[in-house]
Design an enzyme around this catalytic site. Structure first.
Site, short mmCIF file in Angstrom:
data_model
loop_
_atom_site.label_atom_id
_atom_site.label_comp_id
_atom_site.label_asym_id
_atom_site.label_seq_id
_atom_site.Cartn_x
_atom_site.Cartn_y
_atom_site.Cartn_z
N PRO A 169 0.78 0.41 -5.68
CA PRO A 169 0.60 0.11 -7.10
C PRO A 169 1.81 -0.53 -7.74
O PRO A 169 2.94 -0.32 -7.33
CB PRO A 169 0.32 1.50 -7.71
CG PRO A 169 0.90 2.47 -6.73
CD PRO A 169 0.76 1.84 -5.39
N CYS A 170 1.55 -1.30 -8.76
CA CYS A 170 2.58 -2.04 -9.46
C CYS A 170 3.73 -1.18 -9.93
O CYS A 170 4.88 -1.53 -9.81
CB CYS A 170 1.94 -2.75 -10.66
SG CYS A 170 3.07 -3.22 -11.96
#
Length: 296
Positions: A169-170
């Site tokens: 995830p970012c």
């Protein structure tokens, strides 16, 4: 979310936080759009329609602030669809959409999202995307400080860089120039150049739902996610009203870019183009799952 390509340096090209960015700035008129919550396919279509309109010279530089309903997991332009746990998303009412920008997966839930669309090569932004990314993040920091948040831009990455196609995830990936508070990530952003126009959009975390954040990515829990991020609730003890957050961000951009933001809305042409993009691309499984380039 993260800027495309090599936009991981360039933080030093922005002026000191708390001061106006010196990029040939003059007082310019921007448009401010405060939108209510909408599905992910519409939000991505609206952002791209704005970028096309600004690039044609039909619209002014624009700051759009918005939310998402239902919650939506957005994938980076080049990220495999397998980064999402599709079964979990369906079972829990979470949409999945593919962004026009690069970077990695972001769950849009309990957040305020911003999008900036502006021409390159005139006004405050040069064609140097590194400098533009840093300048826009400086504007975010100025806005957050109006809310009482001691935000800043991060320095260099603390570990190996993560490829945009990896199923991470970012908000976990280390990157220079991100907006952080207390050393933890508060805003994740992604950028794309469309013609001679920049589209940069990003997520400002208001709160945290560990079950959804981890489940959408097929993780057993959020132990690997939560320590890396911080939210407005963590920092302020409560989540400010949406309009207060939106107007603080707008004031930060006005301060940073010596701009005047006048409230407006999508034009009729922009709205029609957004509908076309929503139907023909962003709500289409061929785009979301396979990134079918025939839909470009």
């Amino acid at each position: 979310m993260r800027s495309e390509g090599a936009v991981q340096a360039g933080v030093t090209r922005a002026s000191r936080i708390g001061h106006r960015v010196s990029l040939d700035c003059r007082a310019v008129e921007w448009r401010l759009i405060l939108d209510g919550p909408a599905p992910g396919a519409w939000n991505m279509a609206a952002d791209e329609a704005l970028a096309e309109s600004v690039d044609r010279g039909a619209s002014p530089s624009t700051l759009r602030v918005y939310r998402w309903r239902p919650p939506c997991l957005s994938l980076g332009f080049a990220q495999p669809h397998g980064a999402a746990d599709a079964a979990f998303c369906v079972a829990n009412g979470v949409d999945v959409v593919r962004r026009p920008t690069g970077g990695r997966a972001v769950l849009h839930h309990l957040e305020t999202t911003y999008a900036v669309v502006a021409p390159l090569g005139r006004g405050p932004f040069s064609f140097d995307l590194q400098a533009t990314y840093a300048a826009l993040c400086a504007g975010l920091v100025a806005g957050l400080r109006r809310l009482g948040v001691e935000a800043e831009l991060s320095g260099g990455p603390s570990g190996a860089m993560i490829r945009p196609t990896e199923a991470i995830p970012c908000f976990v990936g280390p990157a220079s120039g991100e907006v952080v508070a207390g050393g933890r990530k508060l805003v994740g952003s992604a950028m794309r150049r469309i013609g001679d126009t920049v589209l940069q959009h990003g997520a400002l975390l208001e709160d945290w739902d560990g079950r959804l954040q981890s489940g959408c990515l097929g993780l057993p829990d959020d132990e690997s996610l939560r320590p890396a991020v911080i939210t407005l609730r963590d920092l302020l003890g409560a989540v400010p009203p949406y309009e207060s957050v939106a107007r603080a961000l707008a004031a930060g951009f006005e301060e940073t870019f010596v701009a005047r933001l006048s409230e407006g809305a999508l034009s009729d042409c922009e709205r029609e183009r957004a509908r076309e993009l929503e139907r023909g691309r962003y709500a289409h499984e061929r785009w979301t799952v396979r990134r079918d380039r025939s839909l470009d």
